[in-house]
Every structure is written in C-alpha cells, then in structure tokens.
Design a protein around this motif. Structure first.
Motif, PDB file in Angstrom:
ATOM      1  N   ARG A   1      -5.039   5.180   2.077  1.00  0.00           N
ATOM      2  CA  ARG A   1      -5.228   6.022   0.894  1.00  0.00           C
ATOM      3  C   ARG A   1      -6.377   5.474   0.061  1.00  0.00           C
TER       4      ARG A   1
ATOM      5  N   CYS B   1      -5.987  11.025  -4.806  1.00  0.00           N
ATOM      6  CA  CYS B   1      -6.047  10.020  -3.745  1.00  0.00           C
ATOM      7  C   CYS B   1      -6.186  10.714  -2.391  1.00  0.00           C
TER       8      CYS B   1
ATOM      9  N   TYR C   1       2.324  10.659  -2.408  1.00  0.00           N
ATOM     10  CA  TYR C   1       1.715   9.660  -1.536  1.00  0.00           C
ATOM     11  C   TYR C   1       0.211   9.887  -1.404  1.00  0.00           C
ATOM     12  N   SER C   2      -0.205  11.129  -1.207  1.00  0.00           N
ATOM     13  CA  SER C   2      -1.634  11.422  -1.105  1.00  0.00           C
ATOM     14  C   SER C   2      -1.908  12.829  -1.594  1.00  0.00           C
TER      15      SER C   2
ATOM     16  N   LEU D   1       3.169   2.039  -2.123  1.00  0.00           N
ATOM     17  CA  LEU D   1       3.613   2.430  -3.459  1.00  0.00           C
ATOM     18  C   LEU D   1       2.951   3.744  -3.873  1.00  0.00           C
ATOM     19  N   PRO D   2       3.604   4.536  -4.734  1.00  0.00           N
ATOM     20  CA  PRO D   2       3.014   5.815  -5.162  1.00  0.00           C
ATOM     21  C   PRO D   2       1.627   5.626  -5.776  1.00  0.00           C
ATOM     22  N   ARG D   3       0.693   6.482  -5.369  1.00  0.00           N
ATOM     23  CA  ARG D   3      -0.670   6.362  -5.852  1.00  0.00           C
ATOM     24  C   ARG D   3      -1.297   7.720  -6.141  1.00  0.00           C
ATOM     25  N   ALA D   4      -0.595   8.799  -5.939  1.00  0.00           N
ATOM     26  CA  ALA D   4      -1.158  10.135  -6.098  1.00  0.00           C
ATOM     27  C   ALA D   4      -0.268  10.969  -7.000  1.00  0.00           C
ATOM     28  N   ARG D   5      -0.717  12.150  -7.289  1.00  0.00           N
ATOM     29  CA  ARG D   5       0.047  13.088  -8.100  1.00  0.00           C
ATOM     30  C   ARG D   5      -0.212  14.500  -7.597  1.00  0.00           C
TER      31      ARG D   5
ATOM     32  N   PRO E   1      -8.456   6.014  -3.457  1.00  0.00           N
ATOM     33  CA  PRO E   1      -8.547   6.683  -4.765  1.00  0.00           C
ATOM     34  C   PRO E   1      -9.897   7.370  -4.926  1.00  0.00           C
TER      35      PRO E   1
ATOM     36  N   ASP F   1       0.809  -1.220   0.000  1.00  0.00           N
ATOM     37  CA  ASP F   1       0.000   0.000   0.000  1.00  0.00           C
ATOM     38  C   ASP F   1       0.841   1.268   0.000  1.00  0.00           C
TER      39      ASP F   1
ATOM     40  N   GLY G   1      -4.787   8.964 -10.012  1.00  0.00           N
ATOM     41  CA  GLY G   1      -3.889   9.444  -8.982  1.00  0.00           C
ATOM     42  C   GLY G   1      -4.410  10.526  -8.074  1.00  0.00           C
TER      43      GLY G   1
END
Length: 425
Positions: free
Chosen positions: A288, A264, A347-348, A194-198, A290, A192, A262
């Motif tokens: 996090r 999140c 990350y978020s 891992l990068p998930r946002a931008r 999405p 969990d 991304g």
C-alpha cells in the motif's frame, strides 16, 4: 494448418492427482467461487497488419506455450464450505475451446468489457485467447482467472506469441539484496496491515457488468515526466502514481474530507527471483502506497519516488508474500475476516498496477504489435482499478470499472495522461 493440442495428444479429458492451491491462488479463487466477484483478468494487445487465421493462431499458441504446464490446470473444490481449493491437470484437451476468433461484433472496447464480465468456469483450464477485429488491424485478448495467472504471467505468455528480440540488456533487473529474517519480515507485514485508507465516493457494491477505457501516450512523454524530478530520474511507477493522485483530485474523487490522510493505492509488486523470471502463476504481493493528493505535482512525484524505490518496495512486498504463503491450507473465521478487511476501502483506496514488456518491436507475421492494455479484475467494494502498461514506445493507461461507474472508466485514463504530460523539468 491443423489444431495443435497444448500438451497432451490424447483427445479424452481427465483429471489427474490434484494439489492444494497456494494461499494467494486460493484467496483469488474464493472471490469467484463464493459468488462475490468475477475474477477474470486480461491483457489486450493491439496489432496493425494482417491477422493470423484461427488455425494459425491455435497452432502458434500450442507450440509456444506447450512447456507451460500451468496452462493445463483447472480448479477443483469439494462441496464442503470449508474445503480448500486445489489445482488439477486436465489431460487431452486441444486448443479449440481455448483459442477463439470473431470476425464481426461490437466495438473493441465494448467487446472487451463483455468478456471481462464473463467468468471462466471449471471443467477446462480457466484461460482463453481471443482474436478480435479492431480499427487499423486486429487485437488479441488473453483472459484468465486471476487465481491461475497474474499480470506478469499474461505479459510473458502474450509476448511469447510474437517474434522479436530478447529482453534489452539495459533493462534486465539486478538481483535484490537478501531480505530480512523470517521473523522480521512477518513483523513488518503485520505492521503494514494496519488501517491506512478511507472510503472514497466511488466505493461501494460492484455490479456484474464491466466498462473499460484507455488513453495512450508515448514513451518519450513518460520519459519527460520521469526527468522532471529535481533529485534524479523518477521511476515510471512513481510517475503513474503521482499522476493518479492528481487525477483523483481534479476529478473530485477525494470525498468530503480531503485534508484527512488515507488515500492509499494498492500496488502489486512482482516477487519472482531471477530464476523465476518467466514462471507462471501468482508471484506477487501488494504494497500500500499513500498518495499525497494535496501537494503540488512535483512534490507528489518526489514523495512517491522515495516511497516506491525498488529495493524499499520489494522489501515490503517480500514480507507480505511471506505472510500470505505461511497461511495454513484451511479456512477459518479469522482468515475470512482478514480477507474481508483486505478487500475493504479501509485497507486500500484503489488498485494501481504497472506492467511492462521490457522488449523492443514485436511482430506476428507481417503484423506489428503497437501496445498492450492491462485489464485488472475488480475486488469487493472497489468498482474501479487502474493499470499502466509499457511496451516499446507505447504507454497505455487503462481503467476497468463496473457499469455504474463507466463514466470514471472513460474519464480517468485521459486525466492521468494529462497529469503525466504536465510533469516537465
């Protein structure tokens, strides 16, 4: 009435044996001690009716909070840059420096913003209760260093000041099933991470001032939105997140590449066991979530309700809490790098917190509590945070921002409220 000492009658302050902060406390403490961020969190309670006197409020807090020894702790840290912070109990302090009152001053919104920007320093326990003037009554603001108290702690303490009925039996939470093994939980938590946002247009440096904004709606309006889910009743948290996704889109805050995944939300999840229901401290983990910003409102709600069902969300949170708690009590380059990553927009995208009292009407003398507003501290690179707070029949959407983004603090709660009201069966 006379001022009632909190726990210890002796008037001389002293520091007893200190103990290492748990890793989550230490991480939150270092945000402020390093000079990166003011970590003052708060809970605002609106009341109609006659306010208590300052002496009455001090005596009430001293009596109803006296069993909470965490409220006697103060942070201590060696001067070495790699030292681990500790909590130490302060003995013999009274309530004069902890419970304060103001008879006049700026408007409530402006005064709350000023107090959120003021760090609670060492030497005394890092919390204060403020009695503030407000339209149609008064307000109580409980603020604390986030390293000392989380949002559930603030709710528990504030509700203890009031008279009312116990927690509604229908809203008592059932114990969740046992989580995965330690090894499986750690594996889940690492996956969990891992990068998930931008980055979004509002991300960037956070200035030293604060702005707050809020909007109010009724519990019935929230209930109508929850009933709009075709497959069954949605959770309140899913409605809040779906409305936030819609508000970000309507406010034009998705950046230049809105089709990319991304966006999140970082959602704090309480991980207290049934036996820890009123435990103070930081007993939460962040998950996090999405945000499906491109779908229709009913599709956003359906997707978020599936993701945020309590059992599934709690499994992720428990895995994350286990990973954080297993961290050694020492600083190193890897831990600092992971901390910087967890604070980054990669990350978020946005902190979205939900708080609820699960109580009916509460009173203080002849005054009536009409609602709460949760006030989150900001984190590095994130000049905006959102909270939904439920009490009895009132729902409050609150935004906290830095001064440069004060227009967002004023606008987003209204947009989120509009998005909730637009969700109808």
């Amino acid at each position: 009435m006379t001022t009632t000492p909190l726990l210890h009658p002796a008037p001389v302050a002293g520091v007893a044996a200190a103990a290492d902060m748990p890793p989550l406390d230490a991480w939150l403490y270092r945000h402020q001690s390093s000079g990166a961020m003011c970590m003052t969190a708060g809970l605002l309670a609106w009341c109609t009716g006659t306010p208590p006197t300052l002496a009455e409020l001090r005596e009430l807090a001293g009596d109803r909070w006296k069993r909470h020894q965490r409220l006697t702790l103060t942070p201590v840290c060696d001067t070495a840059p790699d030292s681990w912070p500790r909590w130490a109990p302060v003995t013999g302090f009274d309530m004069a420096g902890q419970v304060l009152a103001e008879e006049t001053g700026p408007a409530l919104e402006a005064r709350v913003a000023q107090l959120l920007a003021q760090p609670l320093g060492p030497g005394r326990p890092p919390w204060q209760l403020h009695l503030l003037p407000a339209a149609d009554g008064f307000a109580l603001l409980l603020r604390a260093h986030h390293a000392l108290l989380d949002g559930k702690s603030l709710i528990s303490l504030m509700c203890a000041l009031f008279d009312g009925r116990p927690e509604r039996p229908g809203l008592l939470r059932r114990p969740l099933p046992q989580g995965p093994s330690r090894r499986a939980a750690l594996a889940r938590a690492l996956a969990d991470a891992l990068p998930r946002a931008r980055p979004l247009p509002f991300h960037g440096p956070v200035d030293a001032r604060r702005a707050v904004g809020w909007s109010r709606l009724t519990r019935d309006e929230l209930g109508i939105a929850r009933d709009s889910l075709a497959s069954g009743r949605a959770s309140a948290n899913a409605v809040f997140l779906a409305a936030t996704a819609g508000a970000l889109r309507s406010a034009g805050l998705l950046g230049r590449l809105p089709l990319l995944p991304g966006v999140c939300a970082m959602v704090p999840v309480d991980v207290r066991t049934p036996g820890e229901a009123v435990a103070l401290g930081n007993h939460y983990a962040t998950v996090r979530v999405p945000l499906p910003v491109r779908r229709r409102p009913e599709q956003r709600l359906a997707a978020l309700d599936r993701f945020t069902r309590r059992a599934a969300l709690h499994r992720r949170a428990r895995a994350q809490a286990l990973l954080v708690s297993s961290r050694p009590h020492r600083t190193n380059a890897l831990g600092e790098a992971l901390g910087r990553y967890a604070d980054s927009p990669l990350y978020s995208s946005l902190l979205c917190s939900s708080l609820a009292s699960h109580l009916g009407p509460l009173t203080l003398g002849d005054a009536q509590l009409t609602g709460f507003s949760g006030l989150s501290p900001l984190s590095p690179g994130h000049p905006l945070a959102l909270t939904m707070t439920l009490h009895d029949t009132a729902v409050t959407i609150t935004a906290v921002s830095d001064h440069a983004h004060r227009a967002l603090a004023a606008r987003l709660p209204m947009l989120i409220g509009d998005e909730i009201r637009a969700l109808r069966p």
